[in-house]
Scaffold this motif. Structure first.
Motif, mmCIF file in Angstrom:
data_model
loop_
_atom_site.group_PDB
_atom_site.id
_atom_site.type_symbol
_atom_site.label_atom_id
_atom_site.label_comp_id
_atom_site.label_asym_id
_atom_site.label_seq_id
_atom_site.Cartn_x
_atom_site.Cartn_y
_atom_site.Cartn_z
ATOM 1 N N ALA A 75 -5.842 7.335 13.495
ATOM 2 C CA ALA A 75 -4.961 6.809 12.449
ATOM 3 C C ALA A 75 -5.440 5.454 11.943
ATOM 4 O O ALA A 75 -5.298 5.141 10.759
ATOM 5 N N LEU A 76 -6.012 4.634 12.819
ATOM 6 C CA LEU A 76 -6.535 3.333 12.394
ATOM 7 C C LEU A 76 -7.616 3.509 11.329
ATOM 8 O O LEU A 76 -7.649 2.788 10.332
ATOM 9 N N ARG A 77 -8.474 4.484 11.546
ATOM 10 C CA ARG A 77 -9.536 4.744 10.560
ATOM 11 C C ARG A 77 -8.942 5.222 9.239
ATOM 12 O O ARG A 77 -9.389 4.820 8.155
ATOM 13 N N GLU A 78 -7.916 6.062 9.328
ATOM 14 C CA GLU A 78 -7.257 6.554 8.115
ATOM 15 C C GLU A 78 -6.587 5.416 7.350
ATOM 16 O O GLU A 78 -6.622 5.375 6.113
ATOM 17 N N LYS A 79 -5.982 4.469 8.079
ATOM 18 C CA LYS A 79 -5.282 3.364 7.416
ATOM 19 C C LYS A 79 -6.260 2.358 6.805
ATOM 20 O O LYS A 79 -5.935 1.708 5.804
ATOM 21 N N ILE A 80 -7.438 2.211 7.399
ATOM 22 C CA ILE A 80 -8.477 1.389 6.766
ATOM 23 C C ILE A 80 -8.796 1.969 5.392
ATOM 24 O O ILE A 80 -8.894 1.247 4.389
ATOM 25 N N ASN A 81 -8.918 3.286 5.348
ATOM 26 C CA ASN A 81 -9.203 3.953 4.076
ATOM 27 C C ASN A 81 -8.041 3.779 3.093
ATOM 28 O O ASN A 81 -8.254 3.568 1.889
ATOM 29 N N THR A 82 -6.815 3.842 3.605
ATOM 30 C CA THR A 82 -5.637 3.655 2.751
ATOM 31 C C THR A 82 -5.641 2.275 2.098
ATOM 32 O O THR A 82 -5.404 2.142 0.890
ATOM 33 N N ILE A 83 -5.919 1.242 2.901
ATOM 34 C CA ILE A 83 -5.955 -0.125 2.367
ATOM 35 C C ILE A 83 -7.039 -0.252 1.301
ATOM 36 O O ILE A 83 -6.816 -0.821 0.224
ATOM 37 N N ALA A 84 -8.222 0.292 1.596
ATOM 38 C CA ALA A 84 -9.336 0.205 0.648
ATOM 39 C C ALA A 84 -8.995 0.889 -0.670
ATOM 40 O O ALA A 84 -9.290 0.370 -1.757
ATOM 41 N N GLN A 85 -8.360 2.052 -0.591
ATOM 42 C CA GLN A 85 -7.985 2.772 -1.806
ATOM 43 C C GLN A 85 -6.930 2.012 -2.605
ATOM 44 O O GLN A 85 -6.985 1.971 -3.839
ATOM 45 N N GLN A 86 -5.984 1.399 -1.908
ATOM 46 C CA GLN A 86 -4.907 0.682 -2.592
ATOM 47 C C GLN A 86 -5.430 -0.500 -3.400
ATOM 48 O O GLN A 86 -4.949 -0.773 -4.501
ATOM 49 N N VAL A 87 -6.409 -1.214 -2.848
ATOM 50 C CA VAL A 87 -6.916 -2.400 -3.559
ATOM 51 C C VAL A 87 -8.154 -2.086 -4.388
ATOM 52 O O VAL A 87 -8.616 -2.928 -5.165
ATOM 53 N N GLY A 88 -8.703 -0.873 -4.207
ATOM 54 C CA GLY A 88 -9.837 -0.456 -5.024
ATOM 55 C C GLY A 88 -11.172 -1.022 -4.602
ATOM 56 O O GLY A 88 -11.996 -1.377 -5.449
#
Length: 282
Positions: free
Chosen positions: A260-273
């Motif tokens: 889940a930590l890896r998935e949330k890193i991706n979530t943050i990156a996508q949110q800020v672009g």
């Protein structure tokens, strides 16, 4: 009720008159997490009679103990009756699923856990000694080490509990002792754990005022959750903080499995672009 995850069993004991005692089992280990108020209901459980290694938890304090030849609920009762232990909010303990551990086993495991707390943890350890020392032969020691390692697999991969707390700050210089590494926008971030890499990535993101403005729009009032990972306050789960403060008014949820930590890193990156690349994840 009981939940089954391959070779792991998770049970929770709860109803209208109880808080929750959470029991994990992965052969040969069991791990139990409970609040102080659950002591009365611990007595009803079979594992309340097992030898165990336990950690008293409250605020920034921790105490490591062991029980053999006495019921764990009896030992905890003694602790809770001592006014000096009013700081204790919850307890975590582990042992063998078959309930079979000798005094040599519990002495060895207690000493190992105390040593690990002193070397790895930022918490205040209230133990005044290094623990008892008994003779333990090589085979018995190997079995105890296996039990210890499996207990920590449950803690880290299933229960998502960071027993040793926040790691010491690390700089961004990579070395072979940092098994987690990512890069974005010409920055390289390394860490000794997946959770720390996730936190440091989020910290690096909000250093950019433009990205920080986006993150602030994602912050929910109160404690963050698994789905809404940014909040204004730090919550806790069974005495453990489940978030870390990144800046004034921004807290990051971190009670997550490695996946889940890896998935949330991706979530943050996508949110800020931003584009990023994970270079090492082990």
């Amino acid at each position: 009720m009981a939940f089954y995850f391959s070779n792991l069993i998770l049970q929770t004991a709860s109803d209208n008159r109880k808080d929750s005692i959470v029991y994990f089992e992965r052969e040969p280990a069991i791990l139990v997490s409970m609040s102080r108020s659950d002591l009365l209901y611990l007595k009803e459980q079979d594992f309340a009679t097992y030898p165990a290694i336990y950690v008293l938890i409250g605020g920034n304090k921790r105490y490591v103990g062991q029980v053999a030849g006495q019921k764990i609920e009896q030992r905890l009762t003694q602790h809770f009756q001592n006014k000096a232990n009013d700081w204790v909010e919850s307890v975590l303990f582990f042992g063998r699923a078959d309930g079979k551990m000798s005094k040599a086993d519990t002495d060895y495991l207690e000493r190992r856990l105390i040593k690990d707390f002193k070397e790895k943890s930022s918490y205040e350890l209230t133990n005044s000694t290094k623990g008892n020392k008994s003779y333990i032969d090589k085979l018995q020691k190997a079995k105890s080490d296996q039990l210890y390692n499996i207990a920590f697999e449950i803690l880290n991969d299933i229960a998502n509990i960071d027993l040793f707390g926040t790691e010491k700050e690390e700089n961004y210089t990579y070395n072979e002792n940092h098994p987690f590494k990512l890069t974005f926008e010409n920055k390289v971030i390394t860490a000794k754990s997946a959770r720390k890499l996730y936190t440091k990535f989020a910290e690096a993101i909000i250093e950019n005022p433009g990205y920080e403005a986006i993150i602030k729009k994602m912050v929910v009032e109160g404690c963050p959750t698994y789905s809404l990972i940014f909040g204004s306050e730090i919550g806790n789960y069974n005495g453990y903080p489940n978030a870390v403060r990144l800046s004034n008014g921004i807290c990051l949820y971190n009670n997550l499995s490695r996946k889940a930590l890896r998935e949330k890193i991706n979530t943050i990156a996508q949110q800020v672009g931003v584009e990023y690349e994970i270079l090492k994840w082990s």
